[in-house]
Design a protein around this motif. Structure first.
Motif, PDB file in Angstrom:
ATOM      1  N   ILE A   5       0.869  -1.178   0.000  1.00 23.20           N
ATOM      2  CA  ILE A   5       0.000   0.000   0.000  1.00 23.20           C
ATOM      3  C   ILE A   5       0.903   1.224   0.000  1.00 23.20           C
ATOM      4  O   ILE A   5       1.755   1.374   0.872  1.00 23.20           O
ATOM      5  CB  ILE A   5      -0.938   0.003   1.219  1.00 23.20           C
ATOM      6  N   HIS A   6       0.712   2.076  -0.987  1.00 23.47           N
ATOM      7  CA  HIS A   6       1.533   3.271  -1.115  1.00 23.47           C
ATOM      8  C   HIS A   6       0.764   4.498  -0.616  1.00 23.47           C
ATOM      9  O   HIS A   6       1.198   5.175   0.291  1.00 23.47           O
ATOM     10  CB  HIS A   6       1.973   3.453  -2.558  1.00 23.47           C
ATOM     11  N   GLY A  27      -0.374  11.442  15.766  1.00 23.78           N
ATOM     12  CA  GLY A  27       1.082  11.485  15.741  1.00 23.78           C
ATOM     13  C   GLY A  27       1.706  11.214  14.384  1.00 23.78           C
ATOM     14  O   GLY A  27       2.887  10.880  14.298  1.00 23.78           O
ATOM     15  N   PHE A  28       0.939  11.360  13.308  1.00 25.53           N
ATOM     16  CA  PHE A  28       1.482  11.136  11.970  1.00 25.53           C
ATOM     17  C   PHE A  28       2.378  12.301  11.571  1.00 25.53           C
ATOM     18  O   PHE A  28       2.187  13.427  12.010  1.00 25.53           O
ATOM     19  CB  PHE A  28       0.363  10.999  10.947  1.00 25.53           C
ATOM     20  N   GLU A  29       3.345  12.006  10.705  1.00 22.08           N
ATOM     21  CA  GLU A  29       4.169  13.079  10.166  1.00 22.08           C
ATOM     22  C   GLU A  29       3.503  13.632   8.912  1.00 22.08           C
ATOM     23  O   GLU A  29       2.791  12.914   8.200  1.00 22.08           O
ATOM     24  CB  GLU A  29       5.583  12.592   9.877  1.00 22.08           C
ATOM     25  N   VAL A  44      -0.113  12.534   4.922  1.00 22.59           N
ATOM     26  CA  VAL A  44       0.391  12.204   6.257  1.00 22.59           C
ATOM     27  C   VAL A  44       0.656  10.705   6.323  1.00 22.59           C
ATOM     28  O   VAL A  44       0.185   9.945   5.479  1.00 22.59           O
ATOM     29  CB  VAL A  44      -0.620  12.612   7.361  1.00 22.59           C
ATOM     30  N   GLY A  45       1.391  10.308   7.340  1.00 28.94           N
ATOM     31  CA  GLY A  45       1.611   8.879   7.530  1.00 28.94           C
ATOM     32  C   GLY A  45       2.440   8.633   8.776  1.00 28.94           C
ATOM     33  O   GLY A  45       3.062   9.546   9.321  1.00 28.94           O
ATOM     34  N   PRO A  46       2.434   7.387   9.240  1.00 31.11           N
ATOM     35  CA  PRO A  46       3.226   7.036  10.413  1.00 31.11           C
ATOM     36  C   PRO A  46       4.718   7.124  10.090  1.00 31.11           C
ATOM     37  O   PRO A  46       5.161   6.667   9.037  1.00 31.11           O
ATOM     38  CB  PRO A  46       2.807   5.606  10.741  1.00 31.11           C
ATOM     39  N   SER A  47       5.484   7.723  11.004  1.00 32.28           N
ATOM     40  CA  SER A  47       6.905   7.941  10.736  1.00 32.28           C
ATOM     41  C   SER A  47       7.674   6.635  10.538  1.00 32.28           C
ATOM     42  O   SER A  47       8.671   6.615   9.833  1.00 32.28           O
ATOM     43  CB  SER A  47       7.542   8.765  11.857  1.00 32.28           C
ATOM     44  N   PRO A  50       7.409   4.861   6.123  1.00 34.43           N
ATOM     45  CA  PRO A  50       7.523   5.909   5.100  1.00 34.43           C
ATOM     46  C   PRO A  50       6.935   5.527   3.746  1.00 34.43           C
ATOM     47  O   PRO A  50       6.638   6.402   2.935  1.00 34.43           O
ATOM     48  CB  PRO A  50       9.039   6.138   5.002  1.00 34.43           C
ATOM     49  N   GLN A  51       6.725   4.256   3.509  1.00 33.12           N
ATOM     50  CA  GLN A  51       6.178   3.813   2.234  1.00 33.12           C
ATOM     51  C   GLN A  51       4.653   3.901   2.176  1.00 33.12           C
ATOM     52  O   GLN A  51       4.072   3.737   1.117  1.00 33.12           O
ATOM     53  CB  GLN A  51       6.633   2.371   1.933  1.00 33.12           C
TER      54      GLN A  51
END
Length: 134
Positions: A5-6, A27-29, A44-47, A50-51
C-alpha cells in the motif's frame, strides 16, 4: 507479485482540522501539504512506515454537482469512509486519543470473533478504527 500500500485517499472537509487530528492526535508526520484554502491536499503517515501514506483529499477536487456534494457529505457523516489501524498497546492508544478530545464512536470492545478494537471519528466524520495488534 509483491504489492504494498503506497497511498490511500480520504476526504476532508476542513484541512486545518484534519491536519491537527492526524498530526497532533494520531502522531502522523506531514509529508506534503499542497494547495490552499478549500483545494488543499495533505499527505500524512506514520513515521515508521515511510512507504505508506494517507492523502487527505478535498471534495472540491472531484468537481461534484451540488446534489453530489450533499450526498458525498452525507456518506462521510455516516462513516462510509474508514481507515483501520493496529496498535501494540490498544488501551494506551485509546486513552491518548480519547484524552485529546477525539469523538469516540466505539469504546474498547472485545468481539466474539477474536478482535479487540475501538473507533473514533475524524473532524470530517471519517471512521478511524484501531485494533489490538497480534
Amino acid at each position: 507479485m509483491n504489492l504494498t500500500i503506497h497511498w490511500t485517499f480520504l476526504p476532508h472537509t476542513d484541512a486545518d482540522a484534519s491536519l491537527a487530528f492526524y498530526r497532533d492526535v494520531l502522531g502522523f508526520e506531514v509529508r506534503k501539504d499542497v494547495g490552499a484554502n478549500r483545494m488543499r491536499w495533505i499527505t500524512v503517515g506514520p513515521s515508521n512506515q515511510p512507504q505508506t501514506s494517507v492523502v487527505l483529499n478535498p471534495p472540491e477536487a472531484a468537481d461534484l454537482t451540488g446534489d453530489e456534494r450533499k450526498l458525498h457529505d452525507q456518506l462521510i457523516a455516516k462513516g462510509n469512509y474508514m481507515l483501520v489501524f493496529a496498535a501494540d498497546d490498544l488501551d494506551k492508544t485509546y486513552e491518548q486519543i480519547h484524552a485529546a478530545g477525539a469523538e469516540v464512536v466505539q469504546e474498547l470492545e472485545d468481539h466474539p470473533y477474536g478482535v479487540r478494537d475501538c473507533a473514533f471519528r475524524d473532524p470530517a466524520g471519517n471512521i478511524v478504527r484501531i485494533q489490538q495488534a497480534d
